[in-house]
Design a protein around this motif. Structure first.
Motif, mmCIF file in Angstrom:
data_model
loop_
_atom_site.group_PDB
_atom_site.id
_atom_site.type_symbol
_atom_site.label_atom_id
_atom_site.label_comp_id
_atom_site.label_asym_id
_atom_site.label_seq_id
_atom_site.Cartn_x
_atom_site.Cartn_y
_atom_site.Cartn_z
ATOM 1 N N ILE B 360 0.845 -1.198 0.000
ATOM 2 C CA ILE B 360 0.000 0.000 0.000
ATOM 3 C C ILE B 360 0.876 1.241 0.000
ATOM 4 N N VAL B 361 0.567 2.204 -0.838
ATOM 5 C CA VAL B 361 1.218 3.512 -0.747
ATOM 6 C C VAL B 361 0.170 4.512 -0.264
ATOM 7 N N SER B 362 0.648 5.581 0.328
ATOM 8 C CA SER B 362 -0.275 6.503 0.991
ATOM 9 C C SER B 362 -1.104 7.275 -0.018
ATOM 10 N N GLY B 363 -2.215 7.809 0.467
ATOM 11 C CA GLY B 363 -3.118 8.564 -0.404
ATOM 12 C C GLY B 363 -4.140 7.642 -1.022
ATOM 13 N N LEU B 442 -1.550 16.059 23.933
ATOM 14 C CA LEU B 442 -2.850 15.833 23.303
ATOM 15 C C LEU B 442 -2.642 15.124 21.969
ATOM 16 N N TRP B 443 -3.455 14.104 21.733
ATOM 17 C CA TRP B 443 -3.426 13.389 20.455
ATOM 18 C C TRP B 443 -4.831 13.462 19.884
ATOM 19 N N GLU B 444 -4.953 14.050 18.708
ATOM 20 C CA GLU B 444 -6.272 14.180 18.091
ATOM 21 C C GLU B 444 -6.453 13.109 17.034
ATOM 22 N N THR B 445 -7.600 12.473 17.051
ATOM 23 C CA THR B 445 -7.931 11.495 16.021
ATOM 24 C C THR B 445 -9.266 11.894 15.395
ATOM 25 N N GLU B 446 -9.491 11.368 14.211
ATOM 26 C CA GLU B 446 -10.698 11.736 13.456
ATOM 27 C C GLU B 446 -11.481 10.472 13.124
ATOM 28 N N TYR B 447 -12.635 10.347 13.720
ATOM 29 C CA TYR B 447 -13.466 9.160 13.524
ATOM 30 C C TYR B 447 -14.343 9.364 12.285
ATOM 31 N N ILE B 448 -14.299 8.418 11.354
ATOM 32 C CA ILE B 448 -15.038 8.559 10.090
ATOM 33 C C ILE B 448 -16.524 8.386 10.382
ATOM 34 N N SER B 449 -17.251 9.489 10.307
ATOM 35 C CA SER B 449 -18.675 9.462 10.657
ATOM 36 C C SER B 449 -19.573 9.256 9.455
ATOM 37 N N ASP B 450 -19.229 9.874 8.331
ATOM 38 C CA ASP B 450 -20.055 9.728 7.151
ATOM 39 C C ASP B 450 -19.155 9.831 5.929
ATOM 40 N N SER B 451 -19.627 9.328 4.788
ATOM 41 C CA SER B 451 -18.774 9.339 3.596
ATOM 42 C C SER B 451 -19.607 9.296 2.326
ATOM 43 N N TYR B 452 -18.931 9.566 1.186
ATOM 44 C CA TYR B 452 -19.609 9.486 -0.100
ATOM 45 C C TYR B 452 -18.586 9.130 -1.162
ATOM 46 N N SER B 454 -17.152 9.664 -4.910
ATOM 47 C CA SER B 454 -17.147 10.770 -5.849
ATOM 48 C C SER B 454 -16.268 10.437 -7.045
ATOM 49 N N PRO B 455 -16.744 9.579 -7.944
ATOM 50 C CA PRO B 455 -15.895 9.124 -9.039
ATOM 51 C C PRO B 455 -15.516 10.224 -10.018
ATOM 52 N N ALA B 456 -16.323 11.300 -10.081
ATOM 53 C CA ALA B 456 -16.059 12.345 -11.078
ATOM 54 C C ALA B 456 -15.071 13.399 -10.585
ATOM 55 N N THR B 457 -14.727 13.364 -9.309
ATOM 56 C CA THR B 457 -13.800 14.367 -8.755
ATOM 57 C C THR B 457 -12.371 13.950 -9.071
ATOM 58 N N SER B 458 -11.569 14.920 -9.539
ATOM 59 C CA SER B 458 -10.202 14.542 -9.928
ATOM 60 C C SER B 458 -9.285 14.350 -8.723
ATOM 61 N N SER B 459 -9.508 15.147 -7.667
ATOM 62 C CA SER B 459 -8.534 15.110 -6.569
ATOM 63 C C SER B 459 -8.801 14.034 -5.532
ATOM 64 N N PHE B 460 -9.994 13.470 -5.516
ATOM 65 C CA PHE B 460 -10.255 12.391 -4.574
ATOM 66 C C PHE B 460 -11.396 11.533 -5.095
ATOM 67 N N SER B 461 -11.466 10.314 -4.565
ATOM 68 C CA SER B 461 -12.533 9.406 -4.996
ATOM 69 C C SER B 461 -13.558 9.178 -3.898
ATOM 70 N N ILE B 462 -13.089 9.243 -2.676
ATOM 71 C CA ILE B 462 -14.006 9.079 -1.546
ATOM 72 C C ILE B 462 -13.836 10.277 -0.631
ATOM 73 N N GLY B 463 -14.933 10.922 -0.300
ATOM 74 C CA GLY B 463 -14.911 12.036 0.639
ATOM 75 C C GLY B 463 -15.685 11.658 1.882
ATOM 76 N N THR B 489 -14.073 17.442 10.795
ATOM 77 C CA THR B 489 -13.127 17.735 9.709
ATOM 78 C C THR B 489 -13.483 16.890 8.498
ATOM 79 N N ASP B 490 -12.885 17.233 7.363
ATOM 80 C CA ASP B 490 -13.206 16.450 6.171
ATOM 81 C C ASP B 490 -12.194 15.332 5.955
ATOM 82 N N PHE B 491 -12.626 14.369 5.183
ATOM 83 C CA PHE B 491 -11.805 13.193 4.857
ATOM 84 C C PHE B 491 -11.783 13.093 3.337
ATOM 85 N N ARG B 492 -10.605 12.953 2.772
ATOM 86 C CA ARG B 492 -10.529 12.823 1.311
ATOM 87 C C ARG B 492 -9.379 11.900 0.945
ATOM 88 N N ARG B 493 -9.712 10.931 0.126
ATOM 89 C CA ARG B 493 -8.654 10.078 -0.407
ATOM 90 C C ARG B 493 -8.901 9.869 -1.917
#
Lengths: 176, 493
Positions: B360-363, B442-452, B454-463, B489-493
């Motif tokens: 696996i590579v990041s992103g 302090l350590w902050e983590t981001e719990y994935i609450s909701d997602s979608y 987005s196949p048509a977006t160039s910069s990410f596929s899942i938000g 916060t937002d999540f984008r990959r």
């Protein structure tokens, strides 16, 4: 660069049997070898012996010097080992002949030649002294200090930090 | 007593009379020093020979860089070396070979995490009410009261449009306290660092000095944090491409971690006046500098590229690299996003992704297995299967993402730098490490609450949208609390 490159070239020539190159090594590192030896043995005569021994070993082991590695570190590692050997031999010798103690005291010691250095180094144990001398005086990078002392880089850094803290706490001053 | 004082004392060695040189050398086997006439010292003769040897070196293709060439010529002149019969690039190559040390990043240890003890931290799945408002609560986080923007004052130069200059400002409670221009075009601000107890703020980044864009220079600009007055600007133009990747405060001023020509790690120390007091260059290949943190009396630096996973290396106080390691496990890939020294240990904030039999590579590479499932679903003809289609899959997507991500806090031993234990939180990616006013970590983590999807977006596929959790550790390194902060916060990959 110049000193390192000159030493690399000289070691390469020494490997090919050019003994003239030894003078180049002496010019580059003789002072450093002698000072490191003096810091470990605390005795002028012993340091002189170590210097001589190191130059002999440089000739003898020139073929084992790996090109591209730090020539100063390579030479100082030999000097350090030689100095430690001599100190240990001297300790064994003194335990058998008490009369030798008197003659040692009359020789030129680090305390008489450079009292300020002696005042600094006496606060540290043997390993800490060597790390401080190799790192700060000889300006060796940690990886080379570690190789010279046969310890890991992390251990070298840790002991270095401990030595600095010791000097800070004894002097009572603010480090840095 | 400081290091300078120790160095001064040890320089007393240089005042002790040396033994007789001839006596020492004459005792060596076959060691003679010929009394031949030399032009200079033995050292200089060896250097002249070095140039002759260097003249036979294979040429490395590199673009003609005027500054580097001038530095090389100055260096040759200083040591009375001849540049006769050496081409421009040969002169530069000899100079670079001499001043640059190489570090083989392949020589890194792989730390296997499967045997490291771990603790699971629980977080709550968002309620339906929380999910309804999660997209309204989504905010773009601002790290502090400082930020920047780019002016619209484009100009035309040599027939090329040059982008506007940069503005750096301080803002508190939505009020701009001060702003000041960084008059550099075609550039960007990488980040900033506050130091000397908030007295100064140093901004750093990259810009292009000419319209043609054939060269990129790094810059650091120091502002008085209170008044916004610009105190100095330092430009780094040593290479064709120079970037300042990270800056940390130091005893003397600042330490900059930079890249030169995409293959060199350039370590630069500056004092508070902006003068360079130390520089060290190491060839590391094409690796980005992703993160840097103080560690022991030096630093730890994360190097990586999107073709290869990252490695951590130790950097001494003089900029020398030693010991590298990367984290791995048979089934899991780890991606480090922040690091900090605390309580004598090194903490690495990371997230883990299952390998599922592939590297696996990041992103985007992190969500390959999730995308595979989406494509499988998509292949089902709409209308043939009641569960086919993107709408329904969105509900499963969040569940799949949570299965794919685990936030991890690695606690690393200060002696070896290797992790001794870790904390993990399922369904989460990680954020930053920081210290609060009470000196707790302090350590902050981001719990994935909701997602979608987005196949048509160039910069990410899942938000997605993530609820932020804050975990507090005491000075012994024990976890004392975990709380939901209310931030999204937002999540984008």
């Amino acid at each position: 660069m110049s000193e390192r490159r000159a030493a690399e070239i000289a070691l390469s020539k020494l490997k090919d049997g050019d003994r003239e190159a030894l003078a180049v090594i002496y010019n580059c590192y003789g002072r450093m070898i002698f000072s490191v030896a003096l810091g470990i043995t605390e005795n002028y005569t012993d340091a002189e012996d170590v210097l001589q021994e190191t130059m002999i070993e440089t000739v003898k082991y020139a073929h084992s010097y790996k090109e591209g590695t730090n020539p100063k570190a390579w030479v100082l590692a030999m000097a350090r080992h030689s100095a430690i050997d001599l100190v240990r031999r001297r300790k064994n010798h003194l335990s058998l002949e008490d009369s030798a103690v008197e003659s040692l005291e009359s020789e030129e010691t680090l305390g008489s030649l450079a009292p300020e250095i002696m005042d600094l180094l006496k606060k540290l144990d043997e390993d800490e002294r060597q790390i401080i001398i190799l790192r700060i005086y000889a300006e060796l990078p940690f990886k080379d200090v570690a190789k010279a002392m046969d310890i890991s880089v992390f251990a070298a850094q840790k002991r270095y930090q401990r030595a600095l803290k010791k000097l800070k706490s004894i002097s009572g001053g603010d480090f840095g | 007593m400081n290091k300078k004082e120790i160095k001064r004392i040890l320089s007393g060695f240089d005042r002790v009379d040396m033994p007789n040189k001839d006596k020492i050398l004459s005792s060596c086997p076959n060691a003679e020093e010929k009394a031949s006439v030399r032009k200079g010292t033995g050292k200089r003769n060896a250097l002249i020979l070095a140039v002759a040897v260097a003249a036979l070196l294979a040429l490395v293709g590199c673009a003609a860089e005027v500054k580097e060439y001038n530095d090389a010529v100055t260096f040759f002149e200083e040591y009375s070396l001849s540049t006769d019969n050496l081409s421009r690039s040969e002169i530069k190559k000899v100079y670079r070979d001499i001043i640059t040390e190489q570090f083989a990043l392949e020589q890194t240890a792989v730390v296997i995490l499967d045997q490291v003890k771990g603790y699971v931290v629980g977080v709550s799945v968002p309620s339906s009410e929380e999910l309804k408002k999660v997209w309204d609560d989504l905010t773009v986080s601002n790290d502090g009261p400082y930020s920047w923007y780019y002016l619209d004052n484009e100009i035309e130069e040599e027939g090329i449009i040059r982008s506007g200059e940069m503005m750096f400002f301080k803002i508190i409670d939505c009020e701009v306290i001060w702003e000041n221009k960084i008059p550099l075009r075609d550039g960007y601000v990488e980040d900033y660092v506050l130091f000397k107890k908030g007295k100064y703020v140093a901004v750093y980044g990259v810009y292009s000095p000419s319209a043609r864009g054939s060269k990129n220079c790094g810059f650091i600009e120091l502002f008085d944090a209170e008044s916004g007055e610009s105190l100095w600007r330092k430009i780094f133009d040593d290479y064709r491409h120079f970037s300042v990747s990270a800056v940390l405060p130091s005893e003397e001023g600042l330490v900059a971690f930079c890249r030169g020509d995409l293959e060199n790690f350039v370590f630069v120390k500056l004092d508070l006046s902006g003068d360079i007091i130390h520089k060290n260059v190491t060839e590391i290949g094409n690796k980005g500098i992703w993160n840097v943190a103080n560690f022991e009396d030096g630093y730890i630096m994360q190097l990586g590229s999107y073709q290869q996973n990252e490695k951590l290396v130790k950097v001494s106080d003089e900029g020398e690299i030693s010991d590298g390691f990367s984290y791995s496990s048979e089934d899991t890939a780890y991606f480090i996003t922040d690091m900090m020294e605390y309580g004598g240990k090194l903490y690495l904030s990371a997230y883990a992704v299952p390998k599922n039999g592939r590297e696996i590579v990041s992103g985007h590479g992190e969500i390959v297995s999730v995308l595979d499932e989406i494509i499988d679903m998509y292949m089902i003809e709409i209308g043939e299967h009641p569960d086919a289609g993107f709408g329904l899959y969105a509900e499963n997507l969040t569940e799949k993402l949570r299965e794919n991500y685990t936030a991890v806090l690695l606690v690393c031993d200060s002696e070896s730098g290797r992790p001794s234990e870790f904390y993990s939180i399922e369904g989460s990616v990680c954020g930053e490490l920081s210290i609060n006013e009470d000196g707790e970590m302090l350590w902050e983590t981001e719990y994935i609450s909701d997602s979608y999807y987005s196949p048509a977006t160039s910069s990410f596929s899942i938000g997605g949208a993530c609820h932020v959790y804050r975990h507090t550790f005491d000075k012994k390194g024990d976890l004392i609390s975990s709380e939901k902060t209310g931030e999204v916060t937002d999540f984008r990959r």
